[in-house]
Design a protein around this motif. Structure first.
Motif, PDB file in Angstrom:
ATOM      1  N   ASP A 178       0.826  -1.202   0.000  1.00 20.05           N
ATOM      2  CA  ASP A 178       0.000   0.000   0.000  1.00 20.05           C
ATOM      3  C   ASP A 178       0.866   1.261   0.000  1.00 20.05           C
ATOM      4  O   ASP A 178       0.569   2.238  -0.692  1.00 20.05           O
ATOM      5  N   ALA A 179       1.954   1.228   0.750  1.00 20.48           N
ATOM      6  CA  ALA A 179       2.842   2.393   0.849  1.00 20.48           C
ATOM      7  C   ALA A 179       3.914   2.408  -0.232  1.00 20.48           C
ATOM      8  O   ALA A 179       4.746   3.326  -0.268  1.00 20.48           O
ATOM      9  N   MET A 180       3.926   1.412  -1.109  1.00 22.36           N
ATOM     10  CA  MET A 180       4.987   1.271  -2.109  1.00 22.36           C
ATOM     11  C   MET A 180       6.365   1.213  -1.453  1.00 22.36           C
ATOM     12  O   MET A 180       7.354   1.709  -1.993  1.00 22.36           O
ATOM     13  N   SER A 181       6.403   0.572  -0.272  1.00 17.71           N
ATOM     14  CA  SER A 181       7.672   0.430   0.450  1.00 17.71           C
ATOM     15  C   SER A 181       8.103  -1.028   0.515  1.00 17.71           C
ATOM     16  O   SER A 181       8.979  -1.384   1.296  1.00 17.71           O
ATOM     17  N   HIS A 182       7.493  -1.866  -0.311  1.00 16.01           N
ATOM     18  CA  HIS A 182       7.786  -3.291  -0.281  1.00 16.01           C
ATOM     19  C   HIS A 182       9.215  -3.570  -0.734  1.00 16.01           C
ATOM     20  O   HIS A 182       9.799  -2.840  -1.542  1.00 16.01           O
ATOM     21  N   THR A 183       9.752  -4.655  -0.217  1.00 16.39           N
ATOM     22  CA  THR A 183      11.120  -5.089  -0.506  1.00 16.39           C
ATOM     23  C   THR A 183      11.085  -6.540  -0.975  1.00 16.39           C
ATOM     24  O   THR A 183      10.013  -7.164  -1.021  1.00 16.39           O
ATOM     25  N   PRO A 184      12.251  -7.133  -1.299  1.00 23.70           N
ATOM     26  CA  PRO A 184      12.268  -8.546  -1.674  1.00 23.70           C
ATOM     27  C   PRO A 184      11.902  -9.492  -0.530  1.00 23.70           C
ATOM     28  O   PRO A 184      11.759 -10.690  -0.763  1.00 23.70           O
ATOM     29  N   VAL A 185      11.768  -8.954   0.690  1.00 24.30           N
ATOM     30  CA  VAL A 185      11.325  -9.766   1.815  1.00 24.30           C
ATOM     31  C   VAL A 185       9.891  -9.366   2.137  1.00 24.30           C
ATOM     32  O   VAL A 185       9.641  -8.398   2.861  1.00 24.30           O
ATOM     33  N   ASN A 186       8.931 -10.062   1.562  1.00 25.18           N
ATOM     34  CA  ASN A 186       7.525  -9.747   1.719  1.00 25.18           C
ATOM     35  C   ASN A 186       6.754 -11.049   1.520  1.00 25.18           C
ATOM     36  O   ASN A 186       6.688 -11.589   0.409  1.00 25.18           O
ATOM     37  N   ASP A 187       6.165 -11.550   2.596  1.00 23.13           N
ATOM     38  CA  ASP A 187       5.522 -12.860   2.544  1.00 23.13           C
ATOM     39  C   ASP A 187       4.402 -12.928   1.522  1.00 23.13           C
ATOM     40  O   ASP A 187       4.184 -13.971   0.892  1.00 23.13           O
ATOM     41  N   ASN A 188       3.680 -11.833   1.358  1.00 28.44           N
ATOM     42  CA  ASN A 188       2.534 -11.864   0.451  1.00 28.44           C
ATOM     43  C   ASN A 188       2.956 -11.831  -1.000  1.00 28.44           C
ATOM     44  O   ASN A 188       2.333 -12.475  -1.850  1.00 28.44           O
ATOM     45  N   LEU A 189       4.020 -11.113  -1.309  1.00 30.81           N
ATOM     46  CA  LEU A 189       4.574 -11.175  -2.663  1.00 30.81           C
ATOM     47  C   LEU A 189       5.196 -12.545  -2.918  1.00 30.81           C
ATOM     48  O   LEU A 189       5.141 -13.057  -4.050  1.00 30.81           O
ATOM     49  N   ASP A 190       5.790 -13.142  -1.871  1.00 31.52           N
ATOM     50  CA  ASP A 190       6.265 -14.527  -1.996  1.00 31.52           C
ATOM     51  C   ASP A 190       5.125 -15.443  -2.419  1.00 31.52           C
ATOM     52  O   ASP A 190       5.306 -16.335  -3.256  1.00 31.52           O
ATOM     53  N   ASP A 191       3.947 -15.227  -1.813  1.00 30.26           N
ATOM     54  CA  ASP A 191       2.795 -16.072  -2.148  1.00 30.26           C
ATOM     55  C   ASP A 191       2.415 -15.931  -3.617  1.00 30.26           C
ATOM     56  O   ASP A 191       2.088 -16.931  -4.272  1.00 30.26           O
ATOM     57  N   VAL A 192       2.435 -14.704  -4.129  1.00 30.23           N
ATOM     58  CA  VAL A 192       2.109 -14.508  -5.545  1.00 30.23           C
ATOM     59  C   VAL A 192       3.065 -15.315  -6.410  1.00 30.23           C
ATOM     60  O   VAL A 192       2.655 -16.008  -7.360  1.00 30.23           O
ATOM     61  N   TRP A 193       4.351 -15.240  -6.101  1.00 27.95           N
ATOM     62  CA  TRP A 193       5.368 -15.992  -6.857  1.00 27.95           C
ATOM     63  C   TRP A 193       5.163 -17.502  -6.698  1.00 27.95           C
ATOM     64  O   TRP A 193       5.045 -18.239  -7.677  1.00 27.95           O
ATOM     65  N   ASP A 194       5.109 -17.954  -5.442  1.00 29.07           N
ATOM     66  CA  ASP A 194       5.076 -19.395  -5.170  1.00 29.07           C
ATOM     67  C   ASP A 194       3.829 -20.063  -5.733  1.00 29.07           C
ATOM     68  O   ASP A 194       3.911 -21.116  -6.382  1.00 29.07           O
ATOM     69  N   TRP A 195       2.683 -19.475  -5.486  1.00 33.03           N
ATOM     70  CA  TRP A 195       1.439 -20.148  -5.834  1.00 33.03           C
ATOM     71  C   TRP A 195       1.178 -20.115  -7.326  1.00 33.03           C
ATOM     72  O   TRP A 195       0.623 -21.075  -7.879  1.00 33.03           O
TER      73      TRP A 195
END
Length: 487
Positions: free
Chosen positions: A93-110
């Motif tokens: 939401d804040a555009m402060s995400h980094t390569p360590v983000n569980d929810n972005l991991d989920d997008v990749w993994d799933w």
């Protein structure tokens, strides 16, 4: 199809297909007992069909794509209980995400799990012959294209391995292919699906020729290939069995899989789920996450108050537009009308995503995790608007573009438009936002049209158009994959 969870459990050995990327070597070692070899599987039509169920099943985990596709945009804010509630949502939401983000991991993994499951079928597509196999292969290729399209939208260049599964070690040798090559595979998969599927599916929820053409047109549109996009999308309009339905119940249970549905992700509330394995839920997790905090009242069930529409998103609708209060719930007005009560959560805006609020139903287990609401992934209204955009931006036919646009506007109780050129383009963009608000498309529409930097607070051009590759994947590759720029 409405995935039958008991049938899927009967083929639990297919779990190995979900490993793909995002799993450690130790986890792989712990699950070798589930491995299926070419000698003991794909020996019958039933084997292929069961494997196909496994590919469809992982679609249910793509709820996170929808949530984050809105939260990343100017349509909604993260919400939740507090600033630390699902920190990955708060960062996006804040555009402060980094390569360590569980929810972005989920997008990749799933989504890679979906690719991996599809590739398992395609790896052994020639092993056993039976009538109708070409349709199963076509569905597998449609689904691979669906997951790959999600991945390329989110992450840009991707590792590709043709029609075989990824195995441990591939991440150190297979490069990330350029976006153009990723789209070439998507186009090839979808064209095969177009050529081998019918407009009517053998079971509700399975892919069709119309779904393949619509996704193909969308993939072309994202690449600004306007002529082929217009061709694919107008074929859906001219030849498909689709039409606009009643917006009043479009997102209610009665509106599932109706004449406007081109492709829906099927969910069921028949089996409970838990937080220890959200991707295992047969229900739409996003729905409970978006529910009204501590709600007590008619029609809806309570939830966790994530993905809250903004005042600005509500105000884009005119009072004449019937979509306004059917898309976004003004909770104060609703409470005054019905006597309902609720609590204010983090970043409370006064609005909720009515399209995917949890409705009262007989779902099992944790009601917040097993909502049966289908996700309307591709709607006919979206097809009309994409076709209008391709025809207009490609300089092909503004008259036909206006006709398609006005079909959507007429249903919304709005006057037709007669403008052309860039003025028509602007109206099409505005109409897309209003028609599709809350459905996970807005961030990517802003990016592909070059409007994200001016619309999204904190957005950095040259960086935030795509998201970071999860750090663990970069580490697994041991230098084979470079991180996306800016991360």
């Amino acid at each position: 199809m409405k995935i039958n969870s008991s049938k899927f459990k009967a083929i639990l050995l297919l779990l190995v297909l979900s490993l793909g990327y995002g799993c450690s070597e130790e986890y792989l070692k712990d699950t070798q007992e589930y491995n299926i070899s070419s000698e003991n599987y794909f020996n019958s039509e039933e084997d292929y069909y069961n494997a196909l169920i496994g590919v469809y099943d992982i679609l249910q985990s793509t709820y996170v794509n929808v949530l984050l596709g809105e939260i990343a945009s100017d349509n909604t804010v993260s919400g939740g209980e507090s600033a630390t509630d699902v920190i990955g949502f708060q960062q996006v939401d804040a555009m402060s995400h980094t390569p360590v983000n569980d929810n972005l991991d989920d997008v990749w993994d799933w989504n890679f799990a979906g690719v991996q499951r599809a590739n398992y079928i395609l790896e052994f597509k020639d092993k056993t012959e039976f009538e109708g196999k070409s349709k199963i292969i076509a569905e597998a290729r449609f689904l691979r294209a669906y997951f790959t399209f999600e991945l390329v939208k989110w992450f840009g260049p991707l590792p590709l391995k043709g029609d075989t599964r990824f195995v441990l070690g591939d991440e150190k040798s297979i490069p990330r292919s350029p976006v153009s090559e990723v789209y070439a595979q998507i186009e090839s998969d979808l064209q095969f699906a177009v050529d081998n599927l019918d407009y009517t599916a053998p079971q509700v929820g399975r892919a069709t020729k119309g779904a393949a053409l619509a996704l193909l047109g969308k993939a072309y549109l994202y690449q600004e290939k306007f002529a082929p996009a217009a061709s694919a999308l107008t074929q859906v309009i001219d030849n498909g069995p689709y039409s606009l339905s009643n917006f009043n119940n479009l997102f209610e249970q009665a509106g599932e899989n109706n004449e406007e549905s081109v492709f829906e992700v099927q969910y069921t509330g028949e089996e409970g789920a838990g937080f220890e394995c959200l991707q295992c839920s047969e229900g739409n997790v996003a729905v409970g996450f978006q529910g009204i905090r501590n709600y007590a009242g008619p029609l809806f069930e309570p939830g966790y108050s994530f993905n809250l529409p903004t005042q600005e998103a509500y105000d884009i609708f005119s009072d004449a537009d019937i979509r306004k209060d059917l898309s976004i719930l003004d909770i104060d007005a609703w409470a005054a009308e019905t006597g309902a009560t609720f609590a204010e959560g983090y970043k409370h805006t006064g609005f909720y995503n009515r399209k995917y609020l949890p409705r009262e139903n007989d779902n099992a287990g944790d009601a917040n995790l097993t909502q049966p609401n289908n996700y309307r992934s591709i709607r006919y209204a979206d097809v009309l608007l994409m076709a209008a955009e391709a025809l207009n931006r490609g300089g092909i036919d503004d008259g036909k573009a206006s006709m398609y646009l006005n079909e959507v506007r007429e249903r919304a109780n709005l006057e037709p438009v007669t403008v052309t050129g860039s003025s028509l383009t602007d109206i099409i963009y505005s109409e897309r936002r209003k028609e599709l608000v809350g459905e996970g498309h807005r961030f990517f529409d802003l990016v592909r049209t070059g409007k994200a930097a001016q619309a999204i607070n904190g957005f950095t051009s040259g960086k935030n158009e795509i998201f970071p590759i999860p750090l663990e994947e970069i580490e697994f590759s041991q230098g084979n994959w470079e991180q996306n720029p800016g991360y």
